[in-house]
Design a protein around this motif. Structure first.
Motif, PDB file in Angstrom:
ATOM      1  N   VAL A 230       0.963  -1.248  -0.144  1.00  0.00           N
ATOM      2  CA  VAL A 230      -0.151   0.040   0.031  1.00  0.00           C
ATOM      3  C   VAL A 230       1.044   1.161  -0.006  1.00  0.00           C
ATOM      4  O   VAL A 230       0.484   2.312  -0.681  1.00  0.00           O
ATOM      5  N   TRP A 231       2.038   1.318   0.751  1.00  0.00           N
ATOM      6  CA  TRP A 231       2.729   2.369   0.844  1.00  0.00           C
ATOM      7  C   TRP A 231       3.476   2.761  -0.707  1.00  0.00           C
ATOM      8  O   TRP A 231       3.701   4.000  -1.040  1.00  0.00           O
ATOM      9  N   ARG A 233       2.348   1.769  -3.382  1.00  0.00           N
ATOM     10  CA  ARG A 233       1.603   1.894  -4.460  1.00  0.00           C
ATOM     11  C   ARG A 233       1.173   3.534  -4.474  1.00  0.00           C
ATOM     12  O   ARG A 233       1.179   4.253  -5.323  1.00  0.00           O
ATOM     13  N   ARG A 234       0.967   3.982  -3.113  1.00  0.00           N
ATOM     14  CA  ARG A 234       0.624   5.387  -2.907  1.00  0.00           C
ATOM     15  C   ARG A 234       2.148   6.329  -3.335  1.00  0.00           C
ATOM     16  O   ARG A 234       1.749   7.302  -4.213  1.00  0.00           O
ATOM     17  N   ALA A 235       3.115   5.779  -3.055  1.00  0.00           N
ATOM     18  CA  ALA A 235       4.452   6.568  -3.365  1.00  0.00           C
ATOM     19  C   ALA A 235       4.660   6.676  -4.954  1.00  0.00           C
ATOM     20  O   ALA A 235       4.950   7.566  -5.271  1.00  0.00           O
ATOM     21  N   GLU A 237       2.193   6.462  -7.112  1.00  0.00           N
ATOM     22  CA  GLU A 237       1.217   7.519  -7.773  1.00  0.00           C
ATOM     23  C   GLU A 237       1.449   8.857  -7.454  1.00  0.00           C
ATOM     24  O   GLU A 237       1.659   9.780  -8.505  1.00  0.00           O
ATOM     25  N   VAL A 238       2.005   9.140  -6.454  1.00  0.00           N
ATOM     26  CA  VAL A 238       2.255  10.435  -5.955  1.00  0.00           C
ATOM     27  C   VAL A 238       3.459  11.101  -6.401  1.00  0.00           C
ATOM     28  O   VAL A 238       3.599  12.031  -6.966  1.00  0.00           O
ATOM     29  N   SER A 263       9.110   7.303   2.581  1.00  0.00           N
ATOM     30  CA  SER A 263       7.564   7.279   2.377  1.00  0.00           C
ATOM     31  C   SER A 263       6.920   7.162   3.608  1.00  0.00           C
ATOM     32  O   SER A 263       6.187   7.690   4.410  1.00  0.00           O
ATOM     33  N   PHE A 270       1.338  12.441   1.827  1.00  0.00           N
ATOM     34  CA  PHE A 270       0.607  11.583   1.034  1.00  0.00           C
ATOM     35  C   PHE A 270      -0.853  12.101   1.744  1.00  0.00           C
ATOM     36  O   PHE A 270      -1.994  11.558   1.333  1.00  0.00           O
ATOM     37  N   GLU A 271      -0.827  12.970   2.549  1.00  0.00           N
ATOM     38  CA  GLU A 271      -2.451  13.515   3.010  1.00  0.00           C
ATOM     39  C   GLU A 271      -2.886  14.268   1.816  1.00  0.00           C
ATOM     40  O   GLU A 271      -2.438  14.877   1.118  1.00  0.00           O
ATOM     41  N   GLU A 272      -4.302  14.051   1.794  1.00  0.00           N
ATOM     42  CA  GLU A 272      -5.148  14.687   0.922  1.00  0.00           C
ATOM     43  C   GLU A 272      -5.000  16.088   0.874  1.00  0.00           C
ATOM     44  O   GLU A 272      -4.869  16.757   2.113  1.00  0.00           O
TER      45      GLU A 272
END
Length: 273
Positions: A230-231, A233-235, A237-238, A263, A270-272
């Motif tokens: 999950v980390w 994937r976010r990393a 993407e962002v 990360s 990764f905060e919205e």
DNA sequence: ACCCAGGAAATTC
DNA sequence: GAATTTCATGGG
């Protein structure tokens, strides 16, 4: 008690290496000093001014520890090369330049990352500690070996209840069975081409692509593996929107560890918005 | 009470 | 087939 000293080490930090999420059997006793169990040895590793002192390593060779901590590889050069690929990768690599990818035992890595799924690191360490305490061999006051597949032969879900590993118990049982029967041969997988190696590991219940890749990277030193959780994937993407894991090349696994650690240490990235 | 955790299997759409 | 739910357990 035997002691090994390895000096003149660059690009190495124990905290960054042992607390970056690749291993679960080392505990800090003080700054730059950790106790851990590796194979059948309970040891202390202490790093000061580029000199690594390992105590408690009876009957083992210096060469074993050079391999275990991956000290033969030139991480300065690897980090330099990775830094050329992407500016954010340079940033992540510079953030923890002392990370090295350990050469852990294959079975321990497989089992540990089966336990890691949908779980958090403190609890993963607890479950593994109870697994070793219940089924491993006592080698010092508070240290037990990681039980081998042979030692876990015929283990049942009920036997594993003291671990409080939840739904993962049945996955451990299946891994023990398939490794013991030879249906899955970890030694052979080590040198198999990546797609076939993954395919073999995934035959075990509870092992998907991510756990397979962690086993390959941390237990078989397949540095081209790039486990995506999950980390990550976010990393991706962002921080790396137009980059594919293959773009990181033969040391993608090292890049992954720099990015993963960076990360986790900087969750606000990764905060919205 | 609720949510999440270095995912993967089972179920549903 | 792709999307969603469930799976034990513990901590915040």
């Amino acid at each position: 008690m035997d002691t090994i000293i390895i000096d003149n080490i660059k690009d190495f930090n124990l905290q960054q290496t042992l607390e970056c999420g690749q291993c679960f059997r080392w505990d800090m006793v003080k700054e730059n000093s950790y106790n851990g169990v590796v194979l059948n040895k309970a040891v202390n590793a202490t790093l000061n001014n580029g000199a690594l002192t390992i105590t408690g390593c009876c009957h083992s060779h210096k060469d074993f520890w050079l391999d275990y901590f991956d000290l033969k590889a030139d991480y300065g050069k690897i980090r330099h090369d990775l830094s050329l690929i992407h500016p954010t990768l340079k940033e992540a690599a510079t953030y923890a330049p002392g990370i090295r990818i350990l050469n852990q035992d294959k079975w321990e890595a497989l089992c540990s990352f089966i336990i890691s799924q949908n779980n958090n690191i403190p609890r993963i360490k607890g479950i593994i500690s109870r697994l070793c305490g219940e089924f491993g061999n006592k080698i010092s006051d508070n240290a037990y070996t990681f039980p081998t597949p042979q030692e876990l032969k015929n283990v049942t879900i009920d036997d594993l209840q003291p671990l409080r590993s939840g739904f993962r118990a049945k996955y451990i049982v299946d891994a023990v069975e398939k490794v013991n029967s030879g249906e899955v041969c970890l030694d052979r997988i080590t040198t198999l081409p990546l797609p076939e190696a993954r395919e073999q590991l995934i035959k075990i219940k509870g092992v998907g692509v991510k756990v397979a890749d962690c086993t390959l990277l941390y237990g078989m030193h397949r540095l081209e593996c790039f486990p995506i959780d999950v980390w990550m994937r976010r990393a991706m993407e962002v921080l790396f929107p137009n980059v594919a894991p293959e773009d990181f090349g033969q040391y993608a696994g090292i890049a992954q560890q720099y990015i993963f650690h960076y990360s986790r240490m900087n969750p606000t990235l990764f905060e919205e918005k």
